[in-house]
Design a protein around this motif. Structure first.
Motif, PDB file in Angstrom:
ATOM      1  N   ASP A  56       0.819  -1.222   0.000  1.00 34.72           N
ATOM      2  CA  ASP A  56       0.000   0.000   0.000  1.00 34.72           C
ATOM      3  C   ASP A  56       0.850   1.269   0.000  1.00 34.72           C
ATOM      4  O   ASP A  56       0.424   2.313  -0.503  1.00 34.72           O
ATOM      5  CB  ASP A  56      -0.874   0.053   1.268  1.00 34.72           C
ATOM      6  CG  ASP A  56      -2.128  -0.793   1.160  1.00 34.72           C
ATOM      7  OD1 ASP A  56      -2.425  -1.285   0.060  1.00 34.72           O
ATOM      8  OD2 ASP A  56      -2.800  -0.958   2.200  1.00 34.72           O
ATOM      9  N   GLN A  57       2.037   1.168   0.629  1.00 37.27           N
ATOM     10  CA  GLN A  57       2.877   2.379   0.748  1.00 37.27           C
ATOM     11  C   GLN A  57       3.421   2.834  -0.614  1.00 37.27           C
ATOM     12  O   GLN A  57       3.925   3.942  -0.732  1.00 37.27           O
ATOM     13  CB  GLN A  57       4.019   2.149   1.765  1.00 37.27           C
ATOM     14  CG  GLN A  57       5.164   1.277   1.315  1.00 37.27           C
ATOM     15  CD  GLN A  57       4.912  -0.220   1.513  1.00 37.27           C
ATOM     16  OE1 GLN A  57       3.795  -0.685   1.444  1.00 37.27           O
ATOM     17  NE2 GLN A  57       5.985  -0.973   1.715  1.00 37.27           N
ATOM     18  N   LEU A  58       3.321   1.926  -1.617  1.00 31.03           N
ATOM     19  CA  LEU A  58       3.797   2.272  -2.965  1.00 31.03           C
ATOM     20  C   LEU A  58       2.643   2.628  -3.903  1.00 31.03           C
ATOM     21  O   LEU A  58       2.857   2.877  -5.087  1.00 31.03           O
ATOM     22  CB  LEU A  58       4.611   1.099  -3.540  1.00 31.03           C
ATOM     23  CG  LEU A  58       5.898   0.794  -2.772  1.00 31.03           C
ATOM     24  CD1 LEU A  58       6.503  -0.524  -3.210  1.00 31.03           C
ATOM     25  CD2 LEU A  58       6.911   1.925  -2.957  1.00 31.03           C
ATOM     26  N   ASN A  69       7.327   7.082   0.377  1.00 34.43           N
ATOM     27  CA  ASN A  69       6.673   5.773   0.617  1.00 34.43           C
ATOM     28  C   ASN A  69       6.909   5.152   2.004  1.00 34.43           C
ATOM     29  O   ASN A  69       7.143   3.956   2.124  1.00 34.43           O
ATOM     30  CB  ASN A  69       6.992   4.759  -0.504  1.00 34.43           C
ATOM     31  CG  ASN A  69       8.445   4.371  -0.641  1.00 34.43           C
ATOM     32  OD1 ASN A  69       9.202   4.979  -1.409  1.00 34.43           O
ATOM     33  ND2 ASN A  69       8.862   3.365   0.081  1.00 34.43           N
ATOM     34  N   LYS A  70       6.789   5.981   3.026  1.00 35.17           N
ATOM     35  CA  LYS A  70       6.950   5.447   4.388  1.00 35.17           C
ATOM     36  C   LYS A  70       5.835   5.966   5.295  1.00 35.17           C
ATOM     37  O   LYS A  70       5.397   7.109   5.168  1.00 35.17           O
ATOM     38  CB  LYS A  70       8.297   5.860   4.978  1.00 35.17           C
ATOM     39  CG  LYS A  70       9.467   5.449   4.110  1.00 35.17           C
ATOM     40  CD  LYS A  70      10.587   4.864   4.888  1.00 35.17           C
ATOM     41  CE  LYS A  70      11.710   4.459   3.960  1.00 35.17           C
ATOM     42  NZ  LYS A  70      11.958   3.048   3.955  1.00 35.17           N
ATOM     43  N   ILE A  71       5.429   5.093   6.210  1.00 34.58           N
ATOM     44  CA  ILE A  71       4.482   5.528   7.251  1.00 34.58           C
ATOM     45  C   ILE A  71       5.282   6.046   8.429  1.00 34.58           C
ATOM     46  O   ILE A  71       6.453   5.676   8.576  1.00 34.58           O
ATOM     47  CB  ILE A  71       3.533   4.377   7.675  1.00 34.58           C
ATOM     48  CG1 ILE A  71       4.295   3.162   8.236  1.00 34.58           C
ATOM     49  CG2 ILE A  71       2.686   3.919   6.505  1.00 34.58           C
ATOM     50  CD1 ILE A  71       4.428   3.119   9.696  1.00 34.58           C
ATOM     51  N   PRO A  72       4.697   6.938   9.270  1.00 34.36           N
ATOM     52  CA  PRO A  72       3.332   7.431   9.238  1.00 34.36           C
ATOM     53  C   PRO A  72       3.188   8.678   8.373  1.00 34.36           C
ATOM     54  O   PRO A  72       4.168   9.373   8.085  1.00 34.36           O
ATOM     55  CB  PRO A  72       3.085   7.795  10.702  1.00 34.36           C
ATOM     56  CG  PRO A  72       4.425   8.274  11.198  1.00 34.36           C
ATOM     57  CD  PRO A  72       5.433   7.423  10.470  1.00 34.36           C
ATOM     58  N   PHE A  88       4.207  14.161   6.248  1.00 28.53           N
ATOM     59  CA  PHE A  88       4.910  12.906   6.536  1.00 28.53           C
ATOM     60  C   PHE A  88       6.170  13.220   7.328  1.00 28.53           C
ATOM     61  O   PHE A  88       6.476  14.385   7.568  1.00 28.53           O
ATOM     62  CB  PHE A  88       5.221  12.122   5.248  1.00 28.53           C
ATOM     63  CG  PHE A  88       6.173  12.799   4.297  1.00 28.53           C
ATOM     64  CD1 PHE A  88       5.704  13.602   3.274  1.00 28.53           C
ATOM     65  CD2 PHE A  88       7.539  12.609   4.405  1.00 28.53           C
ATOM     66  CE1 PHE A  88       6.578  14.208   2.372  1.00 28.53           C
ATOM     67  CE2 PHE A  88       8.426  13.203   3.507  1.00 28.53           C
ATOM     68  CZ  PHE A  88       7.934  14.014   2.497  1.00 28.53           C
ATOM     69  N   GLU A  89       6.899  12.170   7.744  1.00 28.86           N
ATOM     70  CA  GLU A  89       8.045  12.205   8.665  1.00 28.86           C
ATOM     71  C   GLU A  89       7.520  12.330  10.097  1.00 28.86           C
ATOM     72  O   GLU A  89       6.943  13.364  10.485  1.00 28.86           O
ATOM     73  CB  GLU A  89       9.053  13.321   8.359  1.00 28.86           C
ATOM     74  CG  GLU A  89      10.017  12.992   7.233  1.00 28.86           C
ATOM     75  CD  GLU A  89      10.951  11.808   7.531  1.00 28.86           C
ATOM     76  OE1 GLU A  89      11.310  11.578   8.700  1.00 28.86           O
ATOM     77  OE2 GLU A  89      11.294  11.091   6.577  1.00 28.86           O
ATOM     78  N   SER A  90       7.757  11.269  10.865  1.00 32.57           N
ATOM     79  CA  SER A  90       7.181  11.204  12.217  1.00 32.57           C
ATOM     80  C   SER A  90       7.608  12.380  13.096  1.00 32.57           C
ATOM     81  O   SER A  90       6.804  12.879  13.895  1.00 32.57           O
ATOM     82  CB  SER A  90       7.547   9.873  12.884  1.00 32.57           C
ATOM     83  OG  SER A  90       8.950   9.720  12.960  1.00 32.57           O
ATOM     84  N   GLY A  91       8.846  12.849  12.953  1.00 34.82           N
ATOM     85  CA  GLY A  91       9.295  13.976  13.777  1.00 34.82           C
ATOM     86  C   GLY A  91       8.518  15.242  13.454  1.00 34.82           C
ATOM     87  O   GLY A  91       8.114  15.996  14.355  1.00 34.82           O
TER      88      GLY A  91
HETATM   89  N1  LIG Z   1      12.103   8.912   8.874  1.00 35.11           N
HETATM   90  C1  LIG Z   1      10.821   8.309   8.663  1.00 35.11           C
HETATM   91  C2  LIG Z   1      11.001   6.804   8.644  1.00 35.11           C
HETATM   92  C3  LIG Z   1       9.696   6.095   8.462  1.00 35.11           C
HETATM   93  C4  LIG Z   1       9.905   4.603   8.199  1.00 35.11           C
HETATM   94  O1  LIG Z   1      11.032   4.114   8.027  1.00 35.11           O
HETATM   95  N2  LIG Z   1       8.796   3.868   8.122  1.00 35.11           N
HETATM   96  C5  LIG Z   1       8.861   2.457   7.818  1.00 35.11           C
HETATM   97  C6  LIG Z   1       8.141   1.646   8.898  1.00 35.11           C
HETATM   98  S1  LIG Z   1       8.854   1.890  10.492  1.00 35.11           S
HETATM   99  C7  LIG Z   1       8.176   2.209   6.485  1.00 35.11           C
HETATM  100  O2  LIG Z   1       7.189   2.835   6.177  1.00 35.11           O
HETATM  101  N3  LIG Z   1       8.684   1.286   5.636  1.00 35.11           N
HETATM  102  C8  LIG Z   1       8.051   0.958   4.405  1.00 35.11           C
HETATM  103  C9  LIG Z   1       8.984   0.915   3.226  1.00 35.11           C
HETATM  104  O3  LIG Z   1      10.173   1.214   3.409  1.00 35.11           O
HETATM  105  O4  LIG Z   1       8.538   0.567   2.129  1.00 35.11           O
HETATM  106  C10 LIG Z   1       9.870   8.708   9.792  1.00 35.11           C
HETATM  107  O5  LIG Z   1      10.342   8.833  10.929  1.00 35.11           O
HETATM  108  O6  LIG Z   1       8.666   8.912   9.528  1.00 35.11           O
END
Ligand SMILES: N[C@@H](CCC(=O)N[C@@H](CS)C(=O)NCC(=O)O)C(=O)O
Length: 234
Positions: A56-58, A69-72, A88-91
């Protein structure tokens, strides 16, 4: 108010409550930072599960709000100026939610920057380094014969844990008596290192009693317990 229905992501994850903040996530150490923060603040929100097994992230819909393409990620119908805000970016999400609600980050100049400083320490150090320990200890990298990459990340993670240990030696939370977004960013990663990555012994976690104590306090919070399970499966 501009409707969030113009955002392509709402086609894949239709909101049942379009007036609420929409969360796109999974209960990973980065994902739970957002759900724990939302639980702590009491802000109404609607969680949506981004299923990695379905990639789904893609999907074009998810990429429309996070090209990385990363959560959250979040979509707030009531962003600055009353307009929708996708983030996006959790921080960045933690800082935004702290400023939106006036909670979990000191409002005064110095305390605010100190919180951001420790948040960055997690984002740039703890998250990436602990993540590499997970890769080389638990996942694909565990079969590599050459243990030097694993040992490098273990040593760096121990160094970071020692920094945190020193900081927590005379205070319950990273900023002192006040629990902040710096704690919400950090402790899901410590929990993950010990739990999911099974690397507690490898990094010698018992050498860091103050970190362990703060982790226990963190996990005892009702909002943390709830946030760790959001979005729920199925
Ligand atoms: N720096 C980003 C890192 C987010 C991250 O690495 N998320 C991972 C899960 S913990 C993810 O979505 N991975 C899916 C992928 O790489 O396709 C944040 O803090 O939001």
């Amino acid at each position: 108010m501009t409707s969030i229905s113009t955002f392509p992501i709402t086609r894949k994850w239709p909101p049942r409550h379009p007036d609420r903040l929409q969360l796109y996530s999974l209960p990973t150490p980065n994902g739970v930072k957002a759900s724990i923060m939302l639980e702590e603040t009491g802000l109404p929100y609607e969680p949506h599960r981004v299923a990695f097994e379905a990639r789904d992230q893609l999907s074009p819909e998810f990429l429309s709000i996070n090209p990385n393409n990363k959560i959250p990620a979040i979509l707030d119908p009531q962003g600055p100026g009353g307009k929708p805000l996708a983030l996006f970016e959790s921080g960045a999400i933690l800082i935004y939610l702290a400023e939106k609600t006036g909670k979990l980050m000191p409002r005064d100049g110095a305390g605010r920057y100190e919180t951001i400083q420790w948040l960055m320490f997690q984002m740039a150090g703890i998250g990436p380094m602990f993540g590499q320990v997970g890769f080389f200890h638990k996942f694909a990298g565990k079969d590599y014969e050459d243990k030097r990459p694993r040992d490098r990340y273990v040593a760096e993670s121990r160094r970071l844990l020692a920094v945190l240990e020193g900081r927590l030696a005379d205070r319950p939370w990273i900023l002192g008596d006040e629990y902040t977004i710096a704690d919400i960013a950090t402790f899901p990663w410590v929990r993950n290192l010990i739990g999911f990555y099974e690397a507690g012994d490898l990094v010698g976690i018992s050498d860091f009693p103050h970190v362990n104590g703060a982790l226990d306090r963190f996990l005892a919070r009702p909002a943390v317990e709830k946030g760790l399970a959001i979005p729920a499966k199925g």
